[in-house]
Design a protein around this motif. Structure first.
Motif, short mmCIF file in Angstrom:
data_model
loop_
_atom_site.label_atom_id
_atom_site.label_comp_id
_atom_site.label_asym_id
_atom_site.label_seq_id
_atom_site.Cartn_x
_atom_site.Cartn_y
_atom_site.Cartn_z
N PRO A 52 11.56 -10.94 13.68
CA PRO A 52 11.25 -10.54 12.27
C PRO A 52 12.35 -11.71 11.46
O PRO A 52 13.51 -11.94 11.92
CB PRO A 52 11.83 -9.18 11.90
N GLY A 53 11.74 -12.24 10.31
CA GLY A 53 12.69 -13.18 9.35
C GLY A 53 13.00 -12.68 8.10
O GLY A 53 12.64 -11.31 8.29
N VAL A 54 13.38 -13.24 7.33
CA VAL A 54 13.71 -13.07 6.06
C VAL A 54 12.48 -12.12 5.30
O VAL A 54 12.44 -11.07 4.55
CB VAL A 54 14.39 -13.82 5.14
N ILE A 55 11.49 -13.03 5.55
CA ILE A 55 10.41 -12.53 4.77
C ILE A 55 9.96 -10.96 5.31
O ILE A 55 9.43 -10.16 4.61
CB ILE A 55 8.77 -13.33 4.98
N SER A 56 9.72 -10.91 6.65
CA SER A 56 9.48 -9.29 7.08
C SER A 56 10.50 -8.54 6.69
O SER A 56 9.98 -7.27 6.22
CB SER A 56 9.64 -9.73 8.88
N TYR A 57 11.90 -8.71 6.82
CA TYR A 57 12.60 -7.73 6.39
C TYR A 57 12.63 -7.24 4.65
O TYR A 57 12.71 -6.25 4.37
CB TYR A 57 14.14 -8.26 6.55
N ASN A 58 12.36 -8.53 4.04
CA ASN A 58 12.08 -8.31 2.35
C ASN A 58 10.91 -7.28 2.27
O ASN A 58 10.94 -6.48 1.21
CB ASN A 58 12.14 -9.43 1.58
N SER A 59 9.76 -7.48 3.08
CA SER A 59 8.78 -6.68 2.67
C SER A 59 8.92 -5.07 3.14
O SER A 59 8.64 -4.20 2.59
CB SER A 59 7.69 -6.88 3.54
N VAL A 60 9.86 -4.95 4.14
CA VAL A 60 10.27 -3.49 4.46
C VAL A 60 11.19 -2.80 3.43
O VAL A 60 11.24 -1.86 3.05
CB VAL A 60 10.74 -3.50 5.90
N ILE A 61 12.08 -3.65 3.23
CA ILE A 61 13.04 -3.34 2.22
C ILE A 61 12.29 -3.07 0.83
O ILE A 61 12.40 -1.96 0.15
CB ILE A 61 13.98 -4.68 1.77
N ASP A 62 11.58 -3.88 0.45
CA ASP A 62 10.63 -3.53 -0.85
C ASP A 62 9.86 -2.41 -0.59
O ASP A 62 9.74 -1.64 -1.55
CB ASP A 62 9.66 -4.64 -1.33
N ALA A 63 9.39 -2.09 0.59
CA ALA A 63 8.29 -1.20 0.64
C ALA A 63 9.14 0.40 0.59
O ALA A 63 8.62 1.25 -0.01
CB ALA A 63 7.81 -0.94 2.41
N TRP A 64 10.29 0.42 1.00
CA TRP A 64 11.15 1.60 0.90
C TRP A 64 11.69 1.75 -0.65
O TRP A 64 11.62 2.91 -1.20
CB TRP A 64 12.48 1.67 1.73
N GLN A 105 10.25 0.69 -3.33
CA GLN A 105 9.18 0.95 -4.23
C GLN A 105 8.72 2.43 -3.98
O GLN A 105 8.44 3.16 -5.10
CB GLN A 105 7.64 0.16 -3.87
N GLN A 106 9.36 3.03 -3.23
CA GLN A 106 9.07 4.41 -2.85
C GLN A 106 10.22 5.34 -3.16
O GLN A 106 10.29 6.56 -3.23
CB GLN A 106 8.77 4.76 -1.46
N GLY A 107 11.34 4.65 -3.72
CA GLY A 107 12.36 5.37 -4.50
C GLY A 107 13.46 5.61 -3.37
O GLY A 107 14.42 6.36 -3.48
N HIS A 108 13.30 5.16 -2.12
CA HIS A 108 14.19 5.42 -0.91
C HIS A 108 15.32 4.41 -0.81
O HIS A 108 15.23 3.49 -0.05
CB HIS A 108 13.33 5.70 0.26
N VAL A 109 16.15 4.26 -1.65
CA VAL A 109 17.29 3.36 -1.77
C VAL A 109 17.97 3.07 -0.52
O VAL A 109 18.27 2.03 -0.01
CB VAL A 109 17.93 3.31 -3.07
N GLU A 110 18.49 4.22 -0.16
CA GLU A 110 19.20 4.29 0.84
C GLU A 110 18.37 3.60 2.50
O GLU A 110 19.07 2.73 3.12
CB GLU A 110 19.45 5.60 1.63
N SER A 124 0.61 -1.20 -0.03
CA SER A 124 -0.06 0.07 0.17
C SER A 124 0.91 1.26 -0.06
O SER A 124 0.25 2.10 0.10
CB SER A 124 -0.96 -0.16 1.07
N GLY A 125 2.07 1.36 -0.03
CA GLY A 125 2.86 2.42 -0.11
C GLY A 125 3.30 2.75 1.13
O GLY A 125 3.36 4.07 1.05
N GLN A 126 3.30 2.11 2.21
CA GLN A 126 3.42 2.70 3.51
C GLN A 126 4.68 2.18 4.28
O GLN A 126 4.55 1.22 5.24
CB GLN A 126 2.10 2.67 4.43
N PRO A 127 5.80 2.44 3.88
CA PRO A 127 7.01 1.98 4.42
C PRO A 127 7.21 2.05 6.11
O PRO A 127 7.56 1.38 6.53
CB PRO A 127 8.18 2.66 3.76
N HIS A 128 6.59 3.45 6.42
CA HIS A 128 6.80 3.23 7.80
C HIS A 128 5.81 2.49 8.60
O HIS A 128 6.32 1.95 9.84
CB HIS A 128 6.27 4.99 8.12
N ALA A 129 4.71 2.05 8.13
CA ALA A 129 3.78 1.25 8.93
C ALA A 129 4.42 -0.07 8.68
O ALA A 129 4.21 -0.94 9.55
CB ALA A 129 2.43 1.03 7.93
N ALA A 130 4.93 -0.58 7.44
CA ALA A 130 5.99 -1.80 7.43
C ALA A 130 6.75 -1.78 8.51
O ALA A 130 6.97 -2.84 9.17
CB ALA A 130 6.55 -1.93 6.09
#
Length: 162
Positions: free
Chosen positions: A124-136, A138-143, A104-110
């Protein structure tokens, strides 16, 4: 979904009462796999109409349908339903919320839900972390994505393909 519904209609009369929840959960799962929360809720309501108590899988699959559709608020409402029914919160249900936040494009919520995992006695496991990484990402926040990747590695998780 149509195939699952057709099979359901063909075999529903032959399924013993003690297997009805499993059968209905299978159709709900098909809706989740397709990212169709409206249909998942329709089948969940059928479960209730038939007087069958939902289990954590019933609600979890509706949550998953909401997550795949990028509907965090809706997934959260189902998470509240899980709690209201006294059903166990699982690592999977928390990962679904993190995924819903990501989609939903809400990395802070993730991040928030990842941070809540220890309160539910999960790490948190790999799935959890990957979702947060993806959230950021997708928003263009590579750092920020990179920082979460480094945190995942620091926590001893082997990265999966991103």
């Amino acid at each position: 979904i149509e195939a699952a519904e057709a099979i359901f209609q063909r075999i529903e009369k032959q399924v013993p009462a003690d297997k009805r929840r499993m059968l209905l959960n299978t159709v709900i799962k098909a809706c989740a796999n397709a990212g169709q929360p409206d249909r998942a809720e329709l089948w969940y309501n059928r479960l209730l109409t038939e007087g069958i108590s939902p289990n954590k899988e019933s609600i979890g699959k509706v949550m998953e349908a909401c997550a795949k559709a990028g509907q965090l608020d809706r997934a959260l409402a189902w998470f509240q339903e899980l709690n209201a029914r006294g059903l166990d919160v699982t690592e999977i249900s928390l990962d679904i919320l993190i995924d819903a936040a990501s989609k939903s494009g809400q990395p802070h919520a993730a991040e928030t839900w990842l941070g809540q995992m220890p309160a539910y006695r999960f790490q948190p496991g790999v799935i959890s972390y990957n979702s947060v990484i993806d959230a950021w990402a997708q928003q263009g926040h590579v750092e920020n994505a990179r920082l979460w990747y480094e945190e995942m590695v620091r926590q001893g998780h082997q990265p999966s393909e991103i």
